[in-house]
Design a protein around this motif. Structure first.
Motif, short mmCIF file in Angstrom:
data_model
loop_
_atom_site.label_atom_id
_atom_site.label_comp_id
_atom_site.label_asym_id
_atom_site.label_seq_id
_atom_site.Cartn_x
_atom_site.Cartn_y
_atom_site.Cartn_z
N ASP A 29 0.87 -1.23 0.14
CA ASP A 29 -0.09 0.01 -0.05
C ASP A 29 0.82 1.32 -0.02
N VAL A 30 0.46 2.23 -0.36
CA VAL A 30 0.96 3.63 -0.39
C VAL A 30 0.08 4.76 0.03
N LYS A 31 0.29 5.64 0.82
CA LYS A 31 -0.28 6.65 1.19
C LYS A 31 0.59 8.03 1.71
N THR A 32 -0.08 8.98 1.79
CA THR A 32 0.45 10.43 2.12
C THR A 32 -0.21 10.93 3.25
N THR A 33 0.59 11.33 4.29
CA THR A 33 -0.27 11.67 5.49
C THR A 33 0.73 12.93 5.84
N ASP A 34 0.02 14.04 6.14
CA ASP A 34 0.83 15.28 6.35
C ASP A 34 2.06 15.73 5.45
N GLY A 35 1.96 15.26 4.23
CA GLY A 35 2.80 15.71 3.05
C GLY A 35 3.99 14.80 3.10
N VAL A 36 3.84 13.51 3.84
CA VAL A 36 5.08 12.68 3.82
C VAL A 36 4.43 11.42 3.14
N ASP A 37 5.15 10.76 2.17
CA ASP A 37 4.67 9.74 1.42
C ASP A 37 5.25 8.29 2.33
N TRP A 38 4.50 7.26 2.39
CA TRP A 38 4.67 6.12 3.21
C TRP A 38 4.09 4.80 2.23
N VAL A 39 5.26 3.75 2.35
CA VAL A 39 5.01 2.79 1.82
C VAL A 39 4.88 1.56 2.68
N LYS A 40 3.77 0.50 2.58
CA LYS A 40 3.77 -0.60 3.31
C LYS A 40 4.29 -1.85 2.97
N ILE A 41 5.33 -2.54 3.57
CA ILE A 41 5.90 -3.81 3.10
C ILE A 41 5.37 -4.87 3.73
N LYS A 43 6.66 -7.75 4.20
CA LYS A 43 7.65 -8.80 4.90
C LYS A 43 7.38 -8.49 6.43
N THR A 44 7.12 -7.19 6.89
CA THR A 44 7.17 -6.73 8.06
C THR A 44 5.54 -6.15 8.58
N ASN A 45 4.83 -5.98 7.40
CA ASN A 45 3.65 -5.15 7.66
C ASN A 45 3.56 -4.01 8.19
N LEU A 46 4.80 -3.23 7.91
CA LEU A 46 4.91 -1.83 8.53
C LEU A 46 5.02 -0.85 7.70
N TRP A 47 4.76 0.26 7.91
CA TRP A 47 4.93 1.54 7.11
C TRP A 47 6.25 1.99 7.13
N TYR A 48 6.85 2.49 5.92
CA TYR A 48 8.19 3.11 5.76
C TYR A 48 8.10 4.53 5.26
N ARG A 49 8.78 5.21 5.54
CA ARG A 49 8.85 6.62 4.91
C ARG A 49 9.31 6.33 3.32
N SER A 50 8.76 6.70 2.16
CA SER A 50 9.12 6.23 0.96
C SER A 50 10.65 6.93 0.66
N SER A 51 10.85 7.88 1.26
CA SER A 51 12.34 8.75 0.96
C SER A 51 13.38 7.72 1.57
N LEU A 52 13.17 6.73 2.43
CA LEU A 52 13.98 5.88 2.88
C LEU A 52 14.06 4.47 2.53
N VAL A 53 13.39 4.35 1.45
CA VAL A 53 13.59 2.91 0.76
C VAL A 53 13.95 3.02 -0.64
N GLU A 54 14.82 2.04 -1.36
CA GLU A 54 15.12 1.96 -2.92
C GLU A 54 14.33 0.95 -3.47
N LEU A 55 13.81 1.46 -4.61
CA LEU A 55 12.94 0.76 -5.32
C LEU A 55 14.15 -0.43 -6.09
N LEU A 56 13.65 -1.73 -6.06
CA LEU A 56 14.72 -2.71 -6.47
C LEU A 56 14.52 -3.17 -8.01
N ASP A 57 15.28 -3.32 -9.02
CA ASP A 57 15.17 -3.70 -10.06
C ASP A 57 15.07 -5.11 -10.03
N GLU A 58 14.67 -5.99 -11.33
CA GLU A 58 14.70 -7.27 -11.29
C GLU A 58 15.99 -7.70 -11.10
#
Length: 99
Positions: A29-41, A43-58
């Motif tokens: 899932d992806v959401k924005t709260t108070d101007g901050v983007d978050w992604v839910k992963i 494996k952990t079922n936790l929310w992470y700031r999108s600016s602190l994750v790296e998109l992985l290629d194949e």
């Protein structure tokens, strides 16, 4: 719309790595709260700031096959491998210089 640490757009079902711990997972899932983007992963079922994750290629994803031949990302095996590399000790007595 959320962007990763390298300003790449993060889509649902893409795989990301949390840069601080190396946690890898699929974006549920992806959401924005108070101007901050978050992604839910998944494996952990936790929310992470999108600016602190790296998109992985194949090519970044190492696929493992189980006994049934199912294609599955083995996140735990990747964590163990990273942990072993972090715990490796350097020893100056391994090799000696010549001359």
């Amino acid at each position: 719309m959320a962007f990763d640490a390298r300003d790449k757009e993060i889509a649902l079902d893409s795989h990301v790595r949390y840069v601080d711990t190396g946690t890898i997972g699929k974006v549920l899932d992806v959401k924005t709260t108070d101007g901050v983007d978050w992604v839910k992963i998944d494996k952990t079922n936790l929310w992470y700031r999108s600016s602190l994750v790296e998109l992985l290629d194949e090519k970044d994803l190492k696929k493992q096959f189980d006994d049934d031949g199912n294609d599955e990302l083995d996140v735990e095996a990747l964590k163990e491998k990273a942990e072993k590399l972090e715990n490796m000790q350097m020893d100056s007595s391994v090799a000696e210089g010549g001359g």
